[in-house]
Design an enzyme around this catalytic site. Sequence first.
Site, PDB file in Angstrom:
ATOM      1  N   SER A 184      16.548  34.272 109.496  1.00 13.00           N
ATOM      2  CA  SER A 184      17.171  35.427 108.931  1.00 13.00           C
ATOM      3  C   SER A 184      15.965  36.211 109.780  1.00 13.00           C
ATOM      4  CB  SER A 184      16.672  35.061 107.389  1.00 13.00           C
ATOM      5  OG  SER A 184      16.090  36.706 106.558  1.00 13.00           O
ATOM      6  N   TYR A 216      10.136  33.410 100.476  1.00 10.64           N
ATOM      7  CA  TYR A 216      11.326  32.578 100.954  1.00 10.64           C
ATOM      8  C   TYR A 216      11.329  33.284 103.396  1.00 10.64           C
ATOM      9  CZ  TYR A 216      15.765  33.537 103.626  1.00 10.64           C
ATOM     10  OH  TYR A 216      17.208  33.659 104.032  1.00 10.64           O
ATOM     11  N   GLU A 241      14.617  37.865 107.550  1.00  5.61           N
ATOM     12  CA  GLU A 241      13.044  38.382 107.128  1.00  5.61           C
ATOM     13  C   GLU A 241      11.929  37.554 107.773  1.00  5.61           C
ATOM     14  OE1 GLU A 241      12.395  39.972 103.614  1.00  5.61           O
ATOM     15  OE2 GLU A 241      14.440  40.749 104.242  1.00  5.61           O
TER      16      GLU A 241
HETATM   17  P1  NDP Z   1      24.018  32.446  99.096  1.00  4.89           P
HETATM   18  O1  NDP Z   1      23.004  32.343  98.324  1.00  4.89           O
HETATM   19  O2  NDP Z   1      25.366  32.911  98.845  1.00  4.89           O
HETATM   20  O3  NDP Z   1      24.576  30.579  99.186  1.00  4.89           O
HETATM   21  C1  NDP Z   1      23.420  30.069  98.762  1.00  4.89           C
HETATM   22  C2  NDP Z   1      24.007  28.523  98.960  1.00  4.89           C
HETATM   23  O4  NDP Z   1      23.009  27.389  98.990  1.00  4.89           O
HETATM   24  C3  NDP Z   1      24.926  28.389  97.800  1.00  4.89           C
HETATM   25  O5  NDP Z   1      25.602  27.457  98.293  1.00  4.89           O
HETATM   26  C4  NDP Z   1      23.927  27.772  96.962  1.00  4.89           C
HETATM   27  O6  NDP Z   1      24.475  26.655  95.964  1.00  4.89           O
HETATM   28  C5  NDP Z   1      22.965  26.750  98.025  1.00  4.89           C
HETATM   29  N1  NDP Z   1      21.731  25.817  97.578  1.00  4.89           N
HETATM   30  C6  NDP Z   1      21.055  26.315  97.078  1.00  4.89           C
HETATM   31  N2  NDP Z   1      20.325  25.667  96.794  1.00  4.89           N
HETATM   32  C7  NDP Z   1      20.593  24.691  97.560  1.00  4.89           C
HETATM   33  C8  NDP Z   1      20.151  22.863  96.596  1.00  4.89           C
HETATM   34  N3  NDP Z   1      18.746  22.564  96.488  1.00  4.89           N
HETATM   35  N4  NDP Z   1      20.992  21.881  97.464  1.00  4.89           N
HETATM   36  C9  NDP Z   1      21.601  22.450  97.652  1.00  4.89           C
HETATM   37  N5  NDP Z   1      22.707  23.566  98.236  1.00  4.89           N
HETATM   38  C10 NDP Z   1      21.758  24.730  97.370  1.00  4.89           C
HETATM   39  O7  NDP Z   1      23.612  32.773 100.409  1.00  4.89           O
HETATM   40  P2  NDP Z   1      23.833  33.771 101.814  1.00  4.89           P
HETATM   41  O8  NDP Z   1      25.797  33.016 101.679  1.00  4.89           O
HETATM   42  O9  NDP Z   1      24.417  34.729 101.666  1.00  4.89           O
HETATM   43  O10 NDP Z   1      23.301  33.190 102.580  1.00  4.89           O
HETATM   44  C11 NDP Z   1      23.387  32.080 103.932  1.00  4.89           C
HETATM   45  C12 NDP Z   1      22.119  31.438 104.705  1.00  4.89           C
HETATM   46  O11 NDP Z   1      21.911  32.817 105.477  1.00  4.89           O
HETATM   47  C13 NDP Z   1      20.519  31.452 103.694  1.00  4.89           C
HETATM   48  O12 NDP Z   1      20.573  30.238 103.774  1.00  4.89           O
HETATM   49  C14 NDP Z   1      20.628  32.540 103.444  1.00  4.89           C
HETATM   50  O13 NDP Z   1      19.535  32.489 103.396  1.00  4.89           O
HETATM   51  C15 NDP Z   1      20.751  32.839 105.045  1.00  4.89           C
HETATM   52  N6  NDP Z   1      20.459  34.082 105.413  1.00  4.89           N
HETATM   53  C16 NDP Z   1      21.878  35.012 104.539  1.00  4.89           C
HETATM   54  C17 NDP Z   1      21.856  36.324 105.094  1.00  4.89           C
HETATM   55  C18 NDP Z   1      22.229  37.434 104.382  1.00  4.89           C
HETATM   56  O14 NDP Z   1      22.058  38.463 104.476  1.00  4.89           O
HETATM   57  N7  NDP Z   1      23.119  37.090 103.444  1.00  4.89           N
HETATM   58  C19 NDP Z   1      20.359  36.993 105.792  1.00  4.89           C
HETATM   59  C20 NDP Z   1      20.384  36.215 106.441  1.00  4.89           C
HETATM   60  C21 NDP Z   1      19.880  34.650 106.566  1.00  4.89           C
HETATM   61  P3  NDP Z   1      25.249  27.484  94.833  1.00  4.89           P
HETATM   62  O15 NDP Z   1      26.476  27.888  94.961  1.00  4.89           O
HETATM   63  O16 NDP Z   1      25.514  25.720  93.393  1.00  4.89           O
HETATM   64  O17 NDP Z   1      23.236  28.171  94.480  1.00  4.89           O
HETATM   65  P1  GDP Z   2      16.655  41.042 101.392  1.00  2.00           P
HETATM   66  O1  GDP Z   2      16.705  42.395 102.585  1.00  2.00           O
HETATM   67  O2  GDP Z   2      17.433  40.291 101.581  1.00  2.00           O
HETATM   68  O3  GDP Z   2      15.708  40.876 100.125  1.00  2.00           O
HETATM   69  O4  GDP Z   2      17.863  41.946 100.794  1.00  2.00           O
HETATM   70  P2  GDP Z   2      17.843  42.367  99.262  1.00  2.00           P
HETATM   71  O5  GDP Z   2      19.017  43.201  99.251  1.00  2.00           O
HETATM   72  O6  GDP Z   2      17.599  41.379  97.903  1.00  2.00           O
HETATM   73  O7  GDP Z   2      17.050  43.261  98.984  1.00  2.00           O
HETATM   74  C1  GDP Z   2      17.073  44.662 100.329  1.00  2.00           C
HETATM   75  C2  GDP Z   2      15.750  45.714  99.738  1.00  2.00           C
HETATM   76  O8  GDP Z   2      16.614  46.386  98.602  1.00  2.00           O
HETATM   77  C3  GDP Z   2      14.767  44.915  99.821  1.00  2.00           C
HETATM   78  O9  GDP Z   2      13.533  46.280 100.296  1.00  2.00           O
HETATM   79  C4  GDP Z   2      14.876  45.418  98.143  1.00  2.00           C
HETATM   80  O10 GDP Z   2      13.074  45.780  97.459  1.00  2.00           O
HETATM   81  C5  GDP Z   2      15.534  47.212  97.897  1.00  2.00           C
HETATM   82  N1  GDP Z   2      15.547  47.058  96.698  1.00  2.00           N
HETATM   83  C6  GDP Z   2      16.083  47.963  95.233  1.00  2.00           C
HETATM   84  N2  GDP Z   2      16.243  47.685  94.501  1.00  2.00           N
HETATM   85  C7  GDP Z   2      16.628  46.326  94.166  1.00  2.00           C
HETATM   86  C8  GDP Z   2      17.040  45.857  93.404  1.00  2.00           C
HETATM   87  O11 GDP Z   2      17.364  45.906  91.955  1.00  2.00           O
HETATM   88  N3  GDP Z   2      17.815  43.874  93.836  1.00  2.00           N
HETATM   89  C9  GDP Z   2      17.161  43.962  94.883  1.00  2.00           C
HETATM   90  N4  GDP Z   2      17.650  42.331  95.240  1.00  2.00           N
HETATM   91  N5  GDP Z   2      16.753  44.403  96.473  1.00  2.00           N
HETATM   92  C10 GDP Z   2      16.728  46.052  95.679  1.00  2.00           C
END
Ligand code: NDP
Ligand code: GDP
Length: 348
Positions: A131, A154, A133
């Site tokens: 990520s 995270y 992050e």
């Molecule tokens: P989501 O939160 O939508 O999906 C997370 C997935 O992980 C879900 O299927 C969830 O299952 C599963 N999960 C969570 N905890 C567990 C566990 N203990 N055991 C098994 N499965 C688990 O995330 P995204 O699809 O948006 O992101 C995919 C990956 O990419 C993640 O690792 C995220 O951190 C990373 N990432 C995402 C970014 C983004 O902008 N989306 C940016 C950079 C990295 P359930 O549905 O049951 O909750």
């Molecule tokens: P992140 O980049 O993985 O933390 O994705 P998020 O969508 O959770 O947050 C993106 C940015 O939006 C971060 O800087 C947060 O602090 C800001 N933010 C402002 N208001 C909110 C809120 O109500 N919810 C979330 N999730 N983020 C917020």
Amino acid sequence: MTKTAFITGITGQDGSYLAELLLSKGYEVHGLVRRASTFNTHRIDHIYVDAHDPDARIFFHYGDLSDSEMISHVLYNIKPDEIYHLGAQSHVRVSFETPEYTGNVTALGTTRILEAIRRSNPAIRFYQASSSEMFGHIAPPQNEESCFWPRSPYACAKLYAYWMTRNYRDGYNMFTCNGILFNHESPRRGEIFVTRKITRGIAAILAGKEKYLYLGNLEAKRDWGFTPEYVECMWQILQQDTPDDYVIGTGETHTVQEFVDAAFAYAGLDPEKHVKIDQKYFRPTEVEALLADPSRAEKKLGWKAKIKFSELVKIMVDADMKAAGLSPVGEGYEILDKKFPGRWWGRD
Ligand code: NDP
Ligand code: GDP
């Protein structure tokens, strides 16, 4: 020959789009699903085919990333060619409330899979969902050579997983890769990430269900892209001749305030009348500015984001208006038709 892929996080945003992509490429797809007291497969129900059907190419396995024995067992049984490890406790603010759990699942979950691969079949190709992050406090733009400065439990967990992925590549000559993805969004984005919270909030206001949308820090900047394009990259990364790490993003950055303004304007609403600040959404430590320099991905993978900020906003507002039973403005759907003719993306 049919390839077999194993996806952790298949029920999440990225996992659902990736499963669709791999099925369209002829893969047999296996996914890790957590048992929950309510159904958690709504993002993939439309591609599920009952395992009794002779044409079934998608299969679910109950399990959890905290359970290494189960992971070894699944790998032994399905013998995947590729593993896409997307499962994680993926929410930054939630990680401040659950730091130990986030470390267990998001960091150690990766080690559990890497070890299972090393012991069963080191030839399996492995993708780690790293990520942006991890860059945290490092000044933008960020690329593969940038330093890391994680700013949340995270990000610390993801950084550990990133280095384990590189160490298994260096130490055991395994095909393990990091996709360092910047924020990517879609109509299937989790409801408490800021983009989706804004677009759902707008739909709720238009439908007369809510009057206000409560947000935190509006000054933070993010490089937001469109998820279906990003899962293409995950696949491409595992098809290369050699394993490597790639930064993936659009190369544009915008504040949360800009997202609010663009989305409200598109929906014909005035944010001044509806957006309120709530301190509870601020984080103890914030990542102020993320901006990808995706030049390695452009050069080596030939990948470039097609959907940029203002288009993403329109696609997401349209989808949430439709989901709320309202008539979408429509420009978002036109963009998808133009840029991805014949594709289903973003319509659900
Ligand atoms: P989501 O939160 O939508 O999906 C997370 C997935 O992980 C879900 O299927 C969830 O299952 C599963 N999960 C969570 N905890 C567990 C566990 N203990 N055991 C098994 N499965 C688990 O995330 P995204 O699809 O948006 O992101 C995919 C990956 O990419 C993640 O690792 C995220 O951190 C990373 N990432 C995402 C970014 C983004 O902008 N989306 C940016 C950079 C990295 P359930 O549905 O049951 O909750
Ligand atoms: P992140 O980049 O993985 O933390 O994705 P998020 O969508 O959770 O947050 C993106 C940015 O939006 C971060 O800087 C947060 O602090 C800001 N933010 C402002 N208001 C909110 C809120 O109500 N919810 C979330 N999730 N983020 C917020």
